[in-house]
Design a protein around this motif. Structure first.
Motif, PDB file in Angstrom:
ATOM      1  N   ASN A  56       0.857  -1.178   0.000  1.00  0.00           N
ATOM      2  CA  ASN A  56       0.000   0.000   0.000  1.00  0.00           C
ATOM      3  C   ASN A  56       0.899   1.235   0.000  1.00  0.00           C
ATOM      4  N   ALA A  57       0.745   2.080  -1.016  1.00  0.00           N
ATOM      5  CA  ALA A  57       1.616   3.234  -1.184  1.00  0.00           C
ATOM      6  C   ALA A  57       0.954   4.541  -0.782  1.00  0.00           C
ATOM      7  N   GLY A  58      -0.137   4.466  -0.037  1.00  0.00           N
ATOM      8  CA  GLY A  58      -0.756   5.699   0.440  1.00  0.00           C
ATOM      9  C   GLY A  58      -2.082   5.967  -0.219  1.00  0.00           C
ATOM     10  N   GLU A  59      -2.509   7.228  -0.122  1.00  0.00           N
ATOM     11  CA  GLU A  59      -3.826   7.603  -0.611  1.00  0.00           C
ATOM     12  C   GLU A  59      -3.879   7.694  -2.139  1.00  0.00           C
ATOM     13  N   SER A  60      -2.914   8.365  -2.726  1.00  0.00           N
ATOM     14  CA  SER A  60      -2.940   8.602  -4.162  1.00  0.00           C
ATOM     15  C   SER A  60      -1.507   8.768  -4.656  1.00  0.00           C
ATOM     16  N   PRO A  61      -1.236   8.360  -5.894  1.00  0.00           N
ATOM     17  CA  PRO A  61       0.131   8.556  -6.396  1.00  0.00           C
ATOM     18  C   PRO A  61       0.436  10.015  -6.685  1.00  0.00           C
ATOM     19  N   ARG A  63      -0.679  12.663  -4.683  1.00  0.00           N
ATOM     20  CA  ARG A  63      -0.843  13.475  -3.483  1.00  0.00           C
ATOM     21  C   ARG A  63       0.497  13.588  -2.757  1.00  0.00           C
ATOM     22  N   ILE A  64       0.782  14.766  -2.214  1.00  0.00           N
ATOM     23  CA  ILE A  64       2.018  14.993  -1.475  1.00  0.00           C
ATOM     24  C   ILE A  64       1.939  14.216  -0.160  1.00  0.00           C
ATOM     25  N   PRO A  65       2.958  13.436   0.193  1.00  0.00           N
ATOM     26  CA  PRO A  65       2.917  12.691   1.456  1.00  0.00           C
ATOM     27  C   PRO A  65       2.755  13.619   2.658  1.00  0.00           C
ATOM     28  N   LYS A  66       2.141  13.107   3.719  1.00  0.00           N
ATOM     29  CA  LYS A  66       1.829  13.917   4.894  1.00  0.00           C
ATOM     30  C   LYS A  66       3.064  14.554   5.510  1.00  0.00           C
ATOM     31  N   ARG A  69       3.668  17.897   3.766  1.00  0.00           N
ATOM     32  CA  ARG A  69       2.561  18.852   3.605  1.00  0.00           C
ATOM     33  C   ARG A  69       2.707  20.071   4.487  1.00  0.00           C
ATOM     34  N   ASP A  70       2.984  19.900   5.755  1.00  0.00           N
ATOM     35  CA  ASP A  70       2.997  21.008   6.710  1.00  0.00           C
ATOM     36  C   ASP A  70       4.430  21.439   7.010  1.00  0.00           C
ATOM     37  N   GLN A  71       5.044  22.089   6.041  1.00  0.00           N
ATOM     38  CA  GLN A  71       6.395  22.589   6.221  1.00  0.00           C
ATOM     39  C   GLN A  71       6.347  23.906   6.992  1.00  0.00           C
ATOM     40  N   PRO A  72       7.357  24.198   7.796  1.00  0.00           N
ATOM     41  CA  PRO A  72       7.367  25.470   8.514  1.00  0.00           C
ATOM     42  C   PRO A  72       7.424  26.641   7.529  1.00  0.00           C
ATOM     43  N   LYS A  73       6.741  27.685   7.884  1.00  0.00           N
ATOM     44  CA  LYS A  73       6.703  28.867   7.021  1.00  0.00           C
ATOM     45  C   LYS A  73       8.006  29.652   7.158  1.00  0.00           C
ATOM     46  N   GLU A  74       8.459  30.167   6.036  1.00  0.00           N
ATOM     47  CA  GLU A  74       9.665  30.984   6.055  1.00  0.00           C
ATOM     48  C   GLU A  74       9.270  32.446   5.990  1.00  0.00           C
TER      49      GLU A  74
END
Length: 136
Positions: A56-61, A63-66, A69-74
């Motif tokens: 199982n490779a995740g939700e969608s080929p 979609r950005i992996p979790k 997704r939530d990178q710190p803002k610069e």
């Protein structure tokens, strides 16, 4: 004489062991490795000589992996206080002695120091590059 017979029996022993006549005659003829996404089902083997391995490779080929997704803002709020202070000091040094700036009376005095610092850093970079090239 006895040692010769014992030696011959030990050598012939493994040759006399009967072979397993099971159905496992060798490795499978075909192995398929498949990535499935979301709720997809793993396909069935088409023949008994085939093995299907699914992951199982995740939700969608697409979609950005979790984890990405939530990178710190610069921006200014995420910049460390020491970095802010250093940039303010560097900006305010223009025109002061040893600043290598065309503005002010003592701005030109730091240009030699800046050139030497740049030369030294380039020399260190060349030595590091040469060491990486010769390393196994």
């Amino acid at each position: 004489m006895l040692s010769t017979l014992l030696f011959a029996a030990l050598i012939a022993g493994p040759a006399m062991v009967p072979q397993d006549s099971g159905q496992g005659e060798g490795p499978p003829k075909r192995v398929r490795s498949i990535l499935v996404y979301g709720d997809e089902q793993c396909p069935k083997a088409e023949s008994p000589d085939e093995i299907v391995v699914c992951a199982n490779a995740g939700e969608s080929p697409y979609r950005i992996p979790k984890r990405f997704r939530d990178q710190p803002k610069e921006g200014p709020t995420s910049n460390a206080w020491t970095n802010r202070v250093e940039s303010v000091e560097q900006f305010n040094r223009a025109g002061l002695p040893n600043s290598c700036s065309p503005v002010g009376t003592g701005g030109q005095t730091g240009c030699t120091r800046a050139a030497i610092r740049q030369w030294y850093q380039e020399r260190l970079d060349q030595k590091a590059k040469a060491a990486r090239a010769t390393a196994p």
